[in-house]
Design a protein around this motif. Structure first.
Motif, PDB file in Angstrom:
ATOM      1  N   ASP A  89     -41.270  50.317  -7.843  1.00 37.75           N
ATOM      2  CA  ASP A  89     -40.736  49.126  -7.487  1.00 37.75           C
ATOM      3  C   ASP A  89     -42.560  48.016  -7.107  1.00 37.75           C
ATOM      4  O   ASP A  89     -42.680  47.309  -7.746  1.00 37.75           O
ATOM      5  N   HIS A 100     -38.731  39.824  -7.576  1.00 34.67           N
ATOM      6  CA  HIS A 100     -36.635  40.671  -6.378  1.00 34.67           C
ATOM      7  C   HIS A 100     -36.358  39.863  -6.464  1.00 34.67           C
ATOM      8  O   HIS A 100     -37.237  38.415  -5.540  1.00 34.67           O
ATOM      9  N   GLN A 101     -35.169  39.215  -5.771  1.00 36.35           N
ATOM     10  CA  GLN A 101     -34.843  38.868  -4.945  1.00 36.35           C
ATOM     11  C   GLN A 101     -35.035  39.345  -3.143  1.00 36.35           C
ATOM     12  O   GLN A 101     -33.965  39.937  -2.619  1.00 36.35           O
ATOM     13  N   TRP A 102     -35.646  38.695  -2.602  1.00 34.96           N
ATOM     14  CA  TRP A 102     -35.765  38.771  -1.348  1.00 34.96           C
ATOM     15  C   TRP A 102     -35.110  38.159   0.005  1.00 34.96           C
ATOM     16  O   TRP A 102     -34.552  37.214  -0.013  1.00 34.96           O
ATOM     17  N   THR A 103     -34.439  39.028   0.917  1.00 37.15           N
ATOM     18  CA  THR A 103     -34.134  39.023   2.013  1.00 37.15           C
ATOM     19  C   THR A 103     -34.947  38.397   2.925  1.00 37.15           C
ATOM     20  O   THR A 103     -36.244  39.802   3.655  1.00 37.15           O
ATOM     21  N   TYR A 159     -40.778  48.015   0.285  1.00 37.58           N
ATOM     22  CA  TYR A 159     -40.020  48.364  -0.834  1.00 37.58           C
ATOM     23  C   TYR A 159     -39.285  48.981  -1.099  1.00 37.58           C
ATOM     24  O   TYR A 159     -39.823  50.259  -0.513  1.00 37.58           O
ATOM     25  N   THR A 203     -37.008  41.776   2.672  1.00 36.39           N
ATOM     26  CA  THR A 203     -36.685  43.332   1.635  1.00 36.39           C
ATOM     27  C   THR A 203     -35.110  42.551   1.011  1.00 36.39           C
ATOM     28  O   THR A 203     -35.291  41.098   0.888  1.00 36.39           O
ATOM     29  N   TYR A 204     -35.052  43.662  -0.388  1.00 37.17           N
ATOM     30  CA  TYR A 204     -34.569  43.279  -1.315  1.00 37.17           C
ATOM     31  C   TYR A 204     -33.248  44.510  -1.174  1.00 37.17           C
ATOM     32  O   TYR A 204     -33.465  45.398  -0.773  1.00 37.17           O
ATOM     33  N   ASP A 205     -32.343  44.148  -1.789  1.00 34.52           N
ATOM     34  CA  ASP A 205     -31.410  45.164  -1.592  1.00 34.52           C
ATOM     35  C   ASP A 205     -30.640  45.673  -0.732  1.00 34.52           C
ATOM     36  O   ASP A 205     -30.557  47.380  -0.426  1.00 34.52           O
TER      37      ASP A 205
END
Length: 535
Positions: free
Chosen positions: A367, A309-312, A362, A323-325
Motif C-alpha cells: 500500500d 484508500h477510504q481513510w478514517t 499504512y 487510517t483505513y480498514d
C-alpha cells in the motif's frame, strides 16, 4: 525486497536533502525551497525479544542600556502617568529566531500622539536577571500604522547558559510624557518560529480555492478585484505553524483599475514530498501600486488522498491519525499510544510541538509502495519530517508495537527537528528515538554489552560505525546511542537531556551542547560511557 527467515535487515536512518530549483524575482514564479531533514526508518526483521544476541561475538543592533548579566533586576514602581487607552494600539507583538539572533517586533499605530521614546524590558526567568534596552523611534504619521515596525535584535548568547526563554514587554513614551506598555510576551528558543505571519496587515477581500490532485500536486488559487491595481503578490505556506515558513513570488500581469485578478500556485514534487493528508496553512500578501500591503485570511487545507484508500480521520488530544480498514479498537489503541507518547516526549525534551502532527498509517508494504517516491519504497517502516510536520508509518508486528514503538520513534524525530539547528550525530538522533520506544525490539544495553566482550567501545567523538564490529547486520548507532542516552540520564540526570536540546536550539554544535549540559567534553564522556558499558 523480500524478508527471509530471521535475517536482520539493516535499520538505517538517513537524512534526505530536498532542494527545489529557484528563479530570479523578475522571471515569473519564484520557487526556492529550504533544505529539509527527512527521517526514514526501514523495516527490520525482529528477533525474539528474549534473545537479542548476534550470531558471533563480537548532534544589536541598537545601542543599549542593558543591566549587566548576572544582576537581578526589579524595576521600580512607575511614577510616569499612563497614556489614555486610545492613544496608541499594538497591532501585533511577535518574536522570531534565526542565525543566533532573537528579533522582537512590535507593530504599532499611534492614534492621537506620536511616540518619543521606546524601551524593551526583558527578564530571564530561571536566573531572575534581565535589563532594558532602547530602540530607535521610527517615522510616524498620526492615525496610520508605522511603515517600519519597532524592533530590537538580541544575540542568543546574551541569555544565561541554561536559559531557554525570555519574558519581555515594550514600554513606549508618548509626546505628552505619558507611557503605554504592551502585555508581557514570552519567547522560547525551543518553540521559536523563523518569520512573522503579518497578521497586522489589513485584509483584502478575496476568494480563495484549493484543489487536491494527490499525489501529483496541490493547487492554490485566489481571485480578487482590488481598488488599486496590484503590482506584487507573494504566496505564503507553512505546514508546522511557522517553524518553517515558505514564501514564493507569483507573477502578476498588469491590470487596470477595477479589473479582476486571478492567481494560482502549485505545490508539487519539486516543492517537497507529496505526503497524503498534509495540512497547508496558506495566505497571500499583495502590494498595490501605491506601495500599500494587504493580505488574505489564512486558509487551512488538507492534501486529500481520494485515490488509494477510504481513510478514517481520528483526532487525538495532540495529533490527527489517518487510517483505513482498521477496527475501532485498533484505532483507539493507536490514538492512545500517540497521546501517551506526547506526554512522555514533552517531559523528556522540556518543550512542546508547535503544531498537531498528521500521522498516516499504512497497513502493509504494498500500500505504501502505491504512492511512495522510489527512495522510500524499499523496506519502509516509518518516515517523519519537520518540514511537513508529520509522520507516515506502516503497521508492523502488532498494533501495540506500531503505536508504542514506531509512532513514538517518529514523534521523537519531530521533537528533535524543532530544536536541532546544527548537525547532531546519528547515534544521538536515532539513539534517542530508539531509547524512547515503548516496546523495545531488543534490549540495547544487553546487545551492546555482548559486543564489548570481544571489542572496545566506539569513540563517540569520531562517530559510531553503521554496523557492529563483528560485521553483523544490527544498526549499531541505534543501539549504541540508546545506551548512551540511558547512561547520560542515569549519570547526569534527566535535566542533562533537556539542556542538550536547549543548547542545540541556541545553535551550538553537538559537542558544545553536551559540554554545556554536563561540564565535560565529548571525548571524556565517551570514555566514561565506555567504561560503564563494558562492566
Amino acid at each position: 525486497m523480500t524478508l527471509k527467515g530471521n535475517t536482520l535487515l539493516r535499520l538505517a536512518l538517513f537524512i534526505l536533502i530536498l532542494t527545489a530549483m529557484g528563479c530570479s524575482s523578475g522571471g515569473g514564479a519564484r520557487q526556492p525551497v529550504p533544505t529539509a531533514q527527512v527521517f526514514v526508518t526501514q523495516i527490520v526483521t525482529r528477533v525474539p525479544r528474549s534473545t537479542p544476541t548476534p550470531t558471533s561475538p563480537p548532534l544589536p543592533t541598537l545601542p543599549t542600556t542593558a543591566v549587566a548579566e548576572g544582576v537581578s533586576v526589579t524595576p521600580a514602581p512607575s511614577q510616569t502617568p499612563l497614556a489614555e487607552g486610545d492613544a496608541l494600539t499594538f497591532d501585533s507583538l511577535t518574536s522570531k529566531y534565526a542565525a543566533k539572533r532573537i528579533t522582537f517586533v512590535a507593530r504599532v499605530t499611534p492614534r492621537t500622539q506620536k511616540i518619543t521614546g521606546i524601551q524593551l524590558r526583558y527578564t530571564f526567568p530561571q536566573s531572575n536577571t534581565g535589563g532594558e534596552v532602547k530602540a530607535a523611534v521610527p517615522v510616524q504619521t498620526i492615525g496610520e500604522p508605522l511603515r517600519q515596525p519597532i524592533q530590537y535584535t538580541m544575540g542568543v548568547d546574551k541569555m544565561p547558559t541554561h536559559e531557554d526563554r525570555v519574558l519581555y514587554r515594550w514600554r513606549l513614551t508618548l509626546a505628552d510624557g505619558s507611557v503605554v506598555e504592551s502585555a508581557e510576551q514570552t519567547f522560547k528558543v525551543t518553540e521559536a518560529v523563523t518569520a512573522e505571519r503579518r497578521d497586522d496587515l489589513p485584509l483584502m477581500v478575496a476568494e480563495q480555492s484549493f484543489e487536491s490532485d494527490f499525489p501529483t500536486e496541490a493547487i492554490f488559487r485566489v481571485s480578487l478585484t482590488p481598488d488599486v491595481p496590484i503590482q506584487d503578490a507573494r504566496f505564503y505556506l507553512t505546514q508546522n505553524n511557522g517553524i518553517l515558513q515558505y514564501d514564493y513570488r507569483v507573477r502578476v500581469a498588469t491590470k487596470k483599475v477595477g479589473e479582476p485578478l486571478d492567481l494560482e500556485f502549485r505545490w508539487n514534487r519539486q516543492m517537497g514530498l507529496q505526503i497524503p493528508w498534509q495540512q497547508f496553512a496558506s495566505w497571500w500578501v499583495f502590494t498595490d501600486r501605491n506601495g500599500r500591503q494587504w493580505r488574505t485570511d489564512i486558509a487551512y487545507n488538507e492534501y486529500t488522498d481520494a485515490k488509494f484508500h477510504q481513510w478514517t480521520r481520528t483526532a487525538t488530544k495532540r495529533a490527527v491519525l489517518f487510517t483505513y480498514d482498521q477496527s475501532a479498537a485498533n484505532i483507539a489503541a493507536l490514538a492512545k499510544a500517540t497521546d501517551d507518547s506526547f506526554a512522555i516526549l514533552e517531559k523528556a525534551f522540556g518543550y512542546r510541538l508547535l503544531y498537531e502532527p498528521r500521522i498516516v498509517v499504512y497497513n502493509r508494504q504494498r500500500d505504501f509502495d502505491d504512492w511512495s517516491p522510489p527512495e522510500f519504497s524499499d523496506e519502509f517502516i516509518g518516515l517523519a519530517s519537520g518540514q511537513w510536520g508529520g509522520a507516515v508509518v506502516m503497521i508492523y508486528d502488532s498494533i501495540a508495537f506500531t503505536g508504542q514503538s514506531i509512532i513514538r520513534h517518529e514523534l521523537t524525530h519531530l521533537f528533535q527537528y524543532q530544536s536541532v539547528r546544527e548537525h547532531a550525530p546519528k547515534f544521538w538522533m536515532e539513539g534517542s528515538a530508539r531509547f524512547f520506544e515503548g516496546i523495545p525490539e531488543s534490549d540495547p544495553e544487553t546487545l551492546v554489552r555482548s559486543f564489548m566482550i570481544a571489542y572496545d567501545p566506539p569513540d563517540l567523538a569520531f562517530g559510531v560505525p553503521p554496523l557492529p564490529p563483528d560485521g553483523s547486520g544490527y544498526p549499531y548507532p541505534y543501539y549504541v546511542g540508546a545506551t548512551f542516552i540511558n547512561w547520560l540520564k542515569l549519570t547526569y540526570g534527566d535535566e542533562a537531556f533537556i539542556r542538550v536540546h536547549t543548547a542545540l536550539a541556541r545553535d551550538h554544535d553537538f559537542p558544545k551542547a553536551l559540554e554545556i549540559a554536563t561540564g565535560k567534553n565529548l571525548k571524556t564522556l565517551s570514555k566514561e560511557w565506555g567504561g560503564w558499558i563494558k562492566k
